[in-house]
Scaffold this motif. Structure first.
Motif, PDB file in Angstrom:
ATOM      1  N   LEU A   1       4.811  24.697 -19.761  1.00 17.04           N
ATOM      2  CA  LEU A   1       5.594  25.013 -20.864  1.00 17.04           C
ATOM      3  C   LEU A   1       7.049  25.117 -20.487  1.00 17.04           C
ATOM      4  CD1 LEU A   1       3.412  28.242 -21.938  1.00 17.04           C
ATOM      5  CD2 LEU A   1       3.220  25.906 -22.760  1.00 17.04           C
ATOM      6  N   ALA A   2       7.573  25.377 -19.474  1.00 12.72           N
ATOM      7  CA  ALA A   2       9.082  25.467 -19.255  1.00 12.72           C
ATOM      8  C   ALA A   2       9.640  24.086 -19.138  1.00 12.72           C
ATOM      9  CB  ALA A   2       9.439  25.960 -17.687  1.00 12.72           C
ATOM     10  N   ASP A   3       8.808  23.104 -18.850  1.00 13.41           N
ATOM     11  CA  ASP A   3       9.189  21.641 -18.873  1.00 13.41           C
ATOM     12  C   ASP A   3       9.024  20.962 -19.963  1.00 13.41           C
ATOM     13  OD1 ASP A   3      10.301  19.814 -17.183  1.00 13.41           O
ATOM     14  OD2 ASP A   3       8.082  18.885 -16.783  1.00 13.41           O
ATOM     15  N   HIS A   4       8.714  21.414 -21.269  1.00 13.30           N
ATOM     16  CA  HIS A   4       8.425  20.776 -22.299  1.00 13.30           C
ATOM     17  C   HIS A   4       9.024  21.597 -23.159  1.00 13.30           C
ATOM     18  CE1 HIS A   4       5.181  19.276 -19.984  1.00 13.30           C
ATOM     19  NE2 HIS A   4       5.209  17.871 -20.805  1.00 13.30           N
ATOM     20  N   PRO A   5      10.020  21.137 -24.019  1.00  8.61           N
ATOM     21  CA  PRO A   5      10.837  21.683 -25.249  1.00  8.61           C
ATOM     22  C   PRO A   5       9.909  21.639 -26.317  1.00  8.61           C
ATOM     23  CG  PRO A   5      11.330  19.152 -24.896  1.00  8.61           C
ATOM     24  CD  PRO A   5      10.484  19.584 -23.686  1.00  8.61           C
ATOM     25  N   GLY A   6      10.321  22.896 -26.909  1.00  8.96           N
ATOM     26  CA  GLY A   6       9.468  23.196 -28.385  1.00  8.96           C
ATOM     27  C   GLY A   6       8.123  23.927 -27.869  1.00  8.96           C
ATOM     28  N   ALA A   7       7.541  24.272 -28.798  1.00 11.30           N
ATOM     29  CA  ALA A   7       6.201  25.248 -28.870  1.00 11.30           C
ATOM     30  C   ALA A   7       4.846  24.367 -28.355  1.00 11.30           C
ATOM     31  CB  ALA A   7       5.849  25.698 -30.012  1.00 11.30           C
ATOM     32  N   VAL A   8       4.192  24.619 -27.186  1.00  9.31           N
ATOM     33  CA  VAL A   8       3.067  23.967 -26.924  1.00  9.31           C
ATOM     34  C   VAL A   8       2.164  25.132 -26.634  1.00  9.31           C
ATOM     35  CG1 VAL A   8       2.062  22.512 -24.989  1.00  9.31           C
ATOM     36  CG2 VAL A   8       4.559  22.304 -25.534  1.00  9.31           C
ATOM     37  N   TYR A   9       0.753  24.951 -27.191  1.00  4.83           N
ATOM     38  CA  TYR A   9       0.081  25.877 -27.299  1.00  4.83           C
ATOM     39  C   TYR A   9      -1.387  25.050 -26.719  1.00  4.83           C
ATOM     40  CZ  TYR A   9       3.047  28.510 -30.146  1.00  4.83           C
ATOM     41  OH  TYR A   9       4.093  29.226 -30.685  1.00  4.83           O
ATOM     42  N   ALA A  10      -2.582  26.152 -26.455  1.00  3.09           N
ATOM     43  CA  ALA A  10      -3.683  25.626 -25.835  1.00  3.09           C
ATOM     44  C   ALA A  10      -4.357  24.535 -26.557  1.00  3.09           C
ATOM     45  CB  ALA A  10      -4.701  26.739 -25.806  1.00  3.09           C
ATOM     46  N   ASP A  11      -3.998  24.602 -28.115  1.00  2.00           N
ATOM     47  CA  ASP A  11      -4.726  23.237 -28.825  1.00  2.00           C
ATOM     48  C   ASP A  11      -4.022  22.060 -28.241  1.00  2.00           C
ATOM     49  OD1 ASP A  11      -2.353  24.226 -30.087  1.00  2.00           O
ATOM     50  OD2 ASP A  11      -2.965  23.894 -32.188  1.00  2.00           O
ATOM     51  N   ALA A  12      -2.971  21.891 -27.752  1.00  2.00           N
ATOM     52  CA  ALA A  12      -2.481  20.610 -27.190  1.00  2.00           C
ATOM     53  C   ALA A  12      -3.499  20.229 -26.237  1.00  2.00           C
ATOM     54  CB  ALA A  12      -1.091  20.879 -26.755  1.00  2.00           C
ATOM     55  N   PHE A  13      -4.143  21.108 -25.780  1.00  2.00           N
ATOM     56  CA  PHE A  13      -5.031  20.775 -24.512  1.00  2.00           C
ATOM     57  C   PHE A  13      -6.554  20.485 -25.134  1.00  2.00           C
ATOM     58  CE2 PHE A  13      -1.574  22.578 -22.581  1.00  2.00           C
ATOM     59  CZ  PHE A  13      -1.080  21.875 -21.791  1.00  2.00           C
TER      60      PHE A  13
END
Length: 104
Positions: free
Chosen positions: A71-83
Protein backbone atom coordinates in the motif's frame (compact mmCIF):
# COMPACT_ATOMS: atom_id res chain seq x y z
CA UNK A 1 15.51 6.99 1.46
CA UNK A 2 15.20 3.23 1.47
CA UNK A 3 12.01 1.83 0.05
CA UNK A 4 10.46 -1.59 0.31
CA UNK A 5 8.91 -2.72 -2.93
CA UNK A 6 6.32 -5.48 -2.87
CA UNK A 7 4.98 -6.83 -6.15
CA UNK A 8 1.29 -7.50 -6.75
CA UNK A 9 1.70 -11.29 -6.70
CA UNK A 10 3.44 -11.23 -3.29
CA UNK A 11 0.78 -8.94 -1.85
CA UNK A 12 -1.97 -11.13 -3.30
CA UNK A 13 -0.43 -14.25 -1.75
CA UNK A 14 -0.14 -12.52 1.64
CA UNK A 15 -3.75 -11.37 1.40
CA UNK A 16 -4.96 -14.88 0.58
CA UNK A 17 -3.17 -16.27 3.62
CA UNK A 18 -4.56 -13.50 5.84
CA UNK A 19 -8.11 -14.10 4.64
CA UNK A 20 -7.70 -17.81 5.39
CA UNK A 21 -6.56 -16.98 8.94
CA UNK A 22 -9.40 -14.47 9.42
CA UNK A 23 -11.95 -17.11 8.39
CA UNK A 24 -10.86 -19.38 11.24
CA UNK A 25 -11.78 -19.04 14.92
CA UNK A 26 -8.73 -18.12 17.00
CA UNK A 27 -7.37 -15.08 18.78
CA UNK A 28 -5.06 -14.58 15.84
CA UNK A 29 -7.95 -14.73 13.39
CA UNK A 30 -9.74 -11.94 15.27
CA UNK A 31 -6.62 -9.77 15.05
CA UNK A 32 -6.19 -10.49 11.35
CA UNK A 33 -9.87 -9.74 10.74
CA UNK A 34 -9.40 -6.42 12.55
CA UNK A 35 -6.53 -5.56 10.21
CA UNK A 36 -8.37 -6.56 7.04
CA UNK A 37 -11.61 -4.83 8.01
CA UNK A 38 -9.79 -1.67 9.09
CA UNK A 39 -8.18 -1.61 5.64
CA UNK A 40 -11.52 -2.30 3.96
CA UNK A 41 -13.37 0.48 5.83
CA UNK A 42 -12.08 1.42 9.26
CA UNK A 43 -14.78 4.03 9.88
CA UNK A 44 -17.48 1.36 9.61
CA UNK A 45 -15.72 -1.84 10.69
CA UNK A 46 -13.24 -0.65 13.32
CA UNK A 47 -9.59 0.14 13.41
CA UNK A 48 -6.50 -2.01 13.84
CA UNK A 49 -4.54 -1.49 17.04
CA UNK A 50 -0.89 -1.77 16.02
CA UNK A 51 -0.24 -3.70 19.25
CA UNK A 52 -2.33 -6.53 17.73
CA UNK A 53 0.86 -7.44 15.86
CA UNK A 54 2.24 -8.64 19.21
CA UNK A 55 -0.51 -11.27 19.37
CA UNK A 56 0.09 -13.00 16.04
CA UNK A 57 2.71 -15.42 14.79
CA UNK A 58 5.70 -13.97 12.98
CA UNK A 59 4.49 -15.26 9.60
CA UNK A 60 1.14 -13.51 10.01
CA UNK A 61 2.83 -10.27 11.08
CA UNK A 62 5.03 -10.48 7.99
CA UNK A 63 1.95 -10.93 5.78
CA UNK A 64 0.37 -7.85 7.38
CA UNK A 65 3.60 -5.92 6.86
CA UNK A 66 3.67 -7.10 3.24
CA UNK A 67 0.24 -5.60 2.63
CA UNK A 68 1.23 -2.35 4.34
CA UNK A 69 4.43 -2.15 2.27
CA UNK A 70 2.44 -2.76 -0.92
CA UNK A 71 0.00 0.00 0.00
CA UNK A 72 2.84 2.39 0.82
CA UNK A 73 4.40 1.77 -2.59
CA UNK A 74 1.20 2.52 -4.52
CA UNK A 75 -0.25 6.03 -4.63
CA UNK A 76 -3.94 6.40 -4.00
CA UNK A 77 -6.34 3.98 -2.43
CA UNK A 78 -5.85 0.26 -3.01
CA UNK A 79 -8.30 -2.16 -1.44
CA UNK A 80 -8.72 -5.92 -1.31
CA UNK A 81 -11.02 -5.86 -4.33
CA UNK A 82 -7.98 -4.88 -6.42
CA UNK A 83 -6.91 -8.46 -5.71
CA UNK A 84 -10.32 -9.94 -6.53
CA UNK A 85 -11.27 -10.36 -2.86
CA UNK A 86 -14.41 -8.19 -2.59
CA UNK A 87 -16.62 -11.19 -1.80
CA UNK A 88 -14.20 -12.50 0.83
CA UNK A 89 -14.15 -9.12 2.53
CA UNK A 90 -17.95 -9.09 2.63
CA UNK A 91 -17.84 -12.54 4.19
CA UNK A 92 -15.47 -11.25 6.88
CA UNK A 93 -17.81 -8.37 7.67
CA UNK A 94 -20.62 -10.85 8.26
CA UNK A 95 -18.38 -13.21 10.21
CA UNK A 96 -16.69 -10.69 12.51
CA UNK A 97 -19.04 -7.73 12.88
CA UNK A 98 -22.50 -7.36 14.32
CA UNK A 99 -25.32 -5.84 12.29
CA UNK A 100 -24.55 -2.42 13.77
CA UNK A 101 -21.00 -2.53 12.46
CA UNK A 102 -19.51 -2.52 15.96
CA UNK A 103 -16.56 -4.85 16.56
CA UNK A 104 -17.63 -8.20 17.95
Amino acid sequence: MTTISVDHASAAAALTRLIDVARSDTGQSARVANFLLAWWNGDDWGHFPISDLFGVDREIAIDIATIVAYLADHPGAVYADAFGEREAMGDLVHLWRSETGAPV
